[in-house]
Design a protein around this motif. Structure first.
Motif, PDB file in Angstrom:
ATOM      1  N   GLY A  87       0.780  -1.237   0.000  1.00 33.10           N
ATOM      2  CA  GLY A  87       0.000   0.000   0.000  1.00 33.10           C
ATOM      3  C   GLY A  87       0.806   1.278   0.000  1.00 33.10           C
ATOM      4  N   PHE A  88       2.105   1.197  -0.377  1.00 37.03           N
ATOM      5  CA  PHE A  88       2.938   2.393  -0.436  1.00 37.03           C
ATOM      6  C   PHE A  88       3.103   2.855  -1.887  1.00 37.03           C
ATOM      7  CE2 PHE A  88       4.788   0.013   3.279  1.00 37.03           C
ATOM      8  CZ  PHE A  88       4.171   0.786   4.248  1.00 37.03           C
ATOM      9  N   ILE A  89       3.489   4.116  -2.062  1.00 42.43           N
ATOM     10  CA  ILE A  89       3.808   4.648  -3.385  1.00 42.43           C
ATOM     11  C   ILE A  89       5.325   4.735  -3.533  1.00 42.43           C
ATOM     12  CG2 ILE A  89       3.727   6.694  -4.866  1.00 42.43           C
ATOM     13  CD1 ILE A  89       0.961   7.270  -3.910  1.00 42.43           C
ATOM     14  N   PRO A  90       5.925   3.988  -4.457  1.00 45.01           N
ATOM     15  CA  PRO A  90       7.367   4.121  -4.700  1.00 45.01           C
ATOM     16  C   PRO A  90       7.674   5.391  -5.484  1.00 45.01           C
ATOM     17  CG  PRO A  90       6.483   2.015  -5.517  1.00 45.01           C
ATOM     18  CD  PRO A  90       5.325   2.916  -5.258  1.00 45.01           C
ATOM     19  N   ILE A  91       8.759   6.078  -5.095  1.00 47.29           N
ATOM     20  CA  ILE A  91       9.236   7.266  -5.809  1.00 47.29           C
ATOM     21  C   ILE A  91      10.667   7.006  -6.262  1.00 47.29           C
ATOM     22  CG2 ILE A  91       9.694   9.740  -5.686  1.00 47.29           C
ATOM     23  CD1 ILE A  91       7.653   9.901  -3.426  1.00 47.29           C
ATOM     24  N   PHE A  92      10.924   7.224  -7.552  1.00 49.50           N
ATOM     25  CA  PHE A  92      12.234   6.947  -8.131  1.00 49.50           C
ATOM     26  C   PHE A  92      13.016   8.242  -8.356  1.00 49.50           C
ATOM     27  CE2 PHE A  92      10.201   3.033  -9.113  1.00 49.50           C
ATOM     28  CZ  PHE A  92      11.170   2.089  -9.408  1.00 49.50           C
ATOM     29  N   PRO A  93      14.124   8.464  -7.664  1.00 55.85           N
ATOM     30  CA  PRO A  93      15.038   9.537  -8.089  1.00 55.85           C
ATOM     31  C   PRO A  93      15.747   9.096  -9.361  1.00 55.85           C
ATOM     32  CG  PRO A  93      15.969   8.325  -6.255  1.00 55.85           C
ATOM     33  CD  PRO A  93      14.595   7.758  -6.465  1.00 55.85           C
ATOM     34  N   CYS A  94      16.266  10.048 -10.122  1.00 58.17           N
ATOM     35  CA  CYS A  94      16.888   9.713 -11.412  1.00 58.17           C
ATOM     36  C   CYS A  94      18.350   9.277 -11.232  1.00 58.17           C
ATOM     37  CB  CYS A  94      16.796  10.898 -12.368  1.00 58.17           C
ATOM     38  SG  CYS A  94      17.506  12.429 -11.728  1.00 58.17           S
ATOM     39  N   ILE A  95      18.559   8.331 -10.329  1.00 60.35           N
ATOM     40  CA  ILE A  95      19.897   7.828 -10.019  1.00 60.35           C
ATOM     41  C   ILE A  95      19.863   6.304 -10.048  1.00 60.35           C
ATOM     42  CG2 ILE A  95      21.768   7.743  -8.314  1.00 60.35           C
ATOM     43  CD1 ILE A  95      21.308  10.539  -9.390  1.00 60.35           C
ATOM     44  N   GLY A  96      20.876   5.718 -10.648  1.00 58.13           N
ATOM     45  CA  GLY A  96      21.043   4.268 -10.614  1.00 58.13           C
ATOM     46  C   GLY A  96      22.426   3.914 -10.097  1.00 58.13           C
ATOM     47  N   TRP A  97      22.576   2.690  -9.605  1.00 57.72           N
ATOM     48  CA  TRP A  97      23.859   2.249  -9.042  1.00 57.72           C
ATOM     49  C   TRP A  97      24.304   0.976  -9.732  1.00 57.72           C
ATOM     50  CZ3 TRP A  97      20.080   4.710  -6.429  1.00 57.72           C
ATOM     51  CH2 TRP A  97      20.437   5.765  -5.578  1.00 57.72           C
ATOM     52  N   ASN A  98      25.634   0.868  -9.910  1.00 61.16           N
ATOM     53  CA  ASN A  98      26.133  -0.381 -10.482  1.00 61.16           C
ATOM     54  C   ASN A  98      26.354  -1.411  -9.365  1.00 61.16           C
ATOM     55  OD1 ASN A  98      28.543   0.248  -9.230  1.00 61.16           O
ATOM     56  ND2 ASN A  98      29.687   0.651 -11.126  1.00 61.16           N
ATOM     57  N   SER A  99      26.899  -2.560  -9.694  1.00 61.82           N
ATOM     58  CA  SER A  99      27.001  -3.673  -8.747  1.00 61.82           C
ATOM     59  C   SER A  99      27.936  -3.373  -7.573  1.00 61.82           C
ATOM     60  CB  SER A  99      27.480  -4.930  -9.469  1.00 61.82           C
ATOM     61  OG  SER A  99      28.723  -4.691 -10.115  1.00 61.82           O
ATOM     62  N   VAL A 100      28.814  -2.366  -7.716  1.00 57.61           N
ATOM     63  CA  VAL A 100      29.731  -2.033  -6.610  1.00 57.61           C
ATOM     64  C   VAL A 100      29.334  -0.711  -5.950  1.00 57.61           C
ATOM     65  CG1 VAL A 100      31.651  -3.361  -7.550  1.00 57.61           C
ATOM     66  CG2 VAL A 100      31.380  -0.947  -8.208  1.00 57.61           C
ATOM     67  N   GLY A 101      28.120  -0.231  -6.249  1.00 56.53           N
ATOM     68  CA  GLY A 101      27.604   0.964  -5.578  1.00 56.53           C
ATOM     69  C   GLY A 101      27.984   2.279  -6.203  1.00 56.53           C
ATOM     70  N   HIS A 102      28.492   2.270  -7.444  1.00 54.38           N
ATOM     71  CA  HIS A 102      28.855   3.521  -8.118  1.00 54.38           C
ATOM     72  C   HIS A 102      27.598   4.136  -8.720  1.00 54.38           C
ATOM     73  CE1 HIS A 102      31.849   6.229  -9.922  1.00 54.38           C
ATOM     74  NE2 HIS A 102      30.990   6.306 -10.912  1.00 54.38           N
ATOM     75  N   PRO A 103      27.306   5.423  -8.413  1.00 55.91           N
ATOM     76  CA  PRO A 103      26.067   6.038  -8.902  1.00 55.91           C
ATOM     77  C   PRO A 103      26.224   6.639 -10.299  1.00 55.91           C
ATOM     78  CG  PRO A 103      27.172   7.564  -7.432  1.00 55.91           C
ATOM     79  CD  PRO A 103      28.022   6.323  -7.471  1.00 55.91           C
ATOM     80  N   TYR A 104      25.091   6.651 -11.034  1.00 54.50           N
ATOM     81  CA  TYR A 104      25.046   7.286 -12.348  1.00 54.50           C
ATOM     82  C   TYR A 104      23.757   8.101 -12.461  1.00 54.50           C
ATOM     83  CZ  TYR A 104      28.749   4.041 -13.670  1.00 54.50           C
ATOM     84  OH  TYR A 104      29.922   3.339 -13.723  1.00 54.50           O
ATOM     85  N   ASN A 105      23.826   9.157 -13.244  1.00 51.38           N
ATOM     86  CA  ASN A 105      22.660   9.986 -13.530  1.00 51.38           C
ATOM     87  C   ASN A 105      21.932   9.397 -14.735  1.00 51.38           C
ATOM     88  OD1 ASN A 105      22.166  13.480 -14.537  1.00 51.38           O
ATOM     89  ND2 ASN A 105      20.757  12.022 -13.651  1.00 51.38           N
ATOM     90  N   ILE A 106      20.655   9.040 -14.567  1.00 52.96           N
ATOM     91  CA  ILE A 106      19.901   8.425 -15.658  1.00 52.96           C
ATOM     92  C   ILE A 106      18.703   9.301 -16.014  1.00 52.96           C
ATOM     93  CG2 ILE A 106      20.610   6.066 -15.181  1.00 52.96           C
ATOM     94  CD1 ILE A 106      18.140   5.662 -13.560  1.00 52.96           C
ATOM     95  N   SER A 107      18.146   9.102 -17.186  1.00 51.30           N
ATOM     96  CA  SER A 107      17.017   9.896 -17.668  1.00 51.30           C
ATOM     97  C   SER A 107      15.737   9.490 -16.939  1.00 51.30           C
ATOM     98  CB  SER A 107      16.836   9.682 -19.175  1.00 51.30           C
ATOM     99  OG  SER A 107      15.590  10.170 -19.606  1.00 51.30           O
TER     100      SER A 107
END
Length: 430
Positions: A156-176
């Motif tokens: 019953g929750f609403i998920p909110i996605f920031p425009c950030i993704g992480w690779n398998s070792v935790g490195h962040p990337y800016n995504i569309s």
């Protein structure tokens, strides 16, 4: 608005509530909306959708906020193919801005009594070097943690996605964010994907100055080709149209292009047949089919305005029951929006009659489609001639290939029903 019209609107809402209860809807919110005076009203409507039993996922755009944070810190960036390109030292600020926007959405949902969750459900990878160009911290979506998302939605929750993704070792990337919204919708097999654009970015499809309420993907291709050939600043619109098409081709039932500068676009788009934006679909939107017993009350209500203004002869429930097999209807999302009938006489002539189209849907070409369907049925049954009787729609039938004929040409059974008081004209298919 008359009482009957109000009742029809309420029936539509109830029908759609039944249809979409438990449905998954993914919403991309352009960041211009988040900074607009309508934002609180849109969030209120999203909260109402959630409370009505729809499962909502939100992906907010963050471009303006990221621009603001980077500028205030003296960080430079550029765009390549509509993708932000920055160096590694900008990434902490990009993350901060993206989560800041998501927090704004979450806070406003909380003000409406809705619990939302911001999470890191996106596994990504570096976009890397493409044709010699280094895209820096820009990333591409590798996969989504759909199992966790399904659990959150079920709880019953609403998920909110920031425009950030992480690779398998935790490195962040800016995504569309726009691409992310499409991918989330595809992975969740969403019932609906909304692209809600802000000021200056509306992508609702218009023809002759009016919004086209629905368009299939074949028509979308034609529109995109026209747009590509006729506009120099259409890159973003074409990108969204392509994402909408690909979403529908990959399991999303319908994609909606909405103008976020209009209050109430979510509710009108979901709970009315024509909505307020443009819906992209592959199938199962509107269809012509044989009339069923359960359709009779809706068909009688549909005919009533045409009977009152003299365009149709009165029909009763018993009459429709007795001639059930002669009627076809146009069904749109479970609602009956048009009808027509084909009666074949003993001398082999066929009459197309009882054509009625809800005035709100008159621009969609439903009447001609019903007529052509019955013409095909008549030809399959080897009729000798096809005619119609009309008092006020002669121009309309002439456009469909009918021409005037004399009353004496009617079958004897039909001629007995003709009266000089009504003075209906005969038109016969050429």
């Amino acid at each position: 608005m008359t009482v009957s019209k109000k009742a029809d609107s309420i029936r539509d809402v109830i029908r759609y509530l039944q249809k979409f209860k438990g449905a998954v809807i993914v919403i991309y919110l352009d960041d211009k909306i988040i900074h607009s005076s309508l934002f609180a009203l849109h969030i209120r409507d999203i909260a109402l959708l959630h409370q009505a039993g729809l499962k909502v996922v939100i992906i907010p755009g963050a471009r303006a906020r990221i621009d603001e944070v980077l500028s205030s810190n003296g960080i430079k960036w550029s765009y390549k193919n509509n993708i932000r390109v920055t160096q590694e030292d900008a990434m902490p600020l990009v993350k901060m801005a993206a989560f800041d926007v998501s927090n704004t959405v979450m806070t406003n949902l909380a003000a409406n009594g809705i619990t939302a969750v911001i999470g890191n459900w996106v596994r990504s990878r570096a976009k890397g070097v493409v044709e010699g160009y280094d895209f820096g911290t820009a990333g591409e979506i590798d996969r989504l943690d759909t199992a966790s998302l399904q659990t959150i939605l079920t709880d019953g929750f609403i998920p909110i996605f920031p425009c950030i993704g992480w690779n398998s070792v935790g490195h962040p990337y800016n995504i569309s964010s726009i691409v992310l919204a499409q991918q989330v919708a595809v992975e969740l097999k969403a019932d609906k994907l909304f692209f809600v654009m802000g000021e200056g970015d509306s992508v609702s499809i218009k023809k002759n100055g009016e919004v086209v309420p629905a368009m299939n993907i074949e028509e979308l291709d034609e529109y995109a080709a026209e747009l590509k050939n006729g506009a120099s600043d259409s890159e973003q619109v074409l990108n969204i149209l392509n994402l909408a098409k690909q979403a529908c081709c990959n399991g999303v039932n319908r994609t909606h292009l909405l103008d976020g500068n209009i209050e109430g676009v979510f509710l009108t788009e979901i709970f009315s047949d024509l909505g307020s934006g443009t819906m992209i679909y592959t199938s199962n939107y509107g269809k012509i089919r044989q009339m069923q017993q359960s359709d009779i009350p809706s068909v009688l209500a549909l005919m009533q305005p045409f009977i009152q203004n003299g365009k149709l002869l009165p029909r009763t429930q018993i009459n429709l029951q007795q001639n059930l097999k002669e009627y076809i209807v146009y069904e749109l999302d479970g609602g009956i929006r048009a009808c027509a009938a084909l009666h074949i006489y003993s001398d082999g002539q066929a009459e197309i009659s009882a054509i009625a189209v809800d005035e709100a849907f008159g621009h969609m070409g439903i009447g001609p489609a019903l007529t052509q369907k019955l013409i095909s049925q008549a030809k399959e049954q080897k009729v000798v001639s096809i005619f119609i009787m009309t008092t006020q729609a002669s121009d309309w039938f002439e456009k469909l290939g009918f021409s005037p004929d004399v009353i004496e040409s009617l079958p004897p059974e039909r001629l007995k029903k003709w009266t000089p008081e009504r003075n209906s004209k005969v038109y016969r298919l050429k």
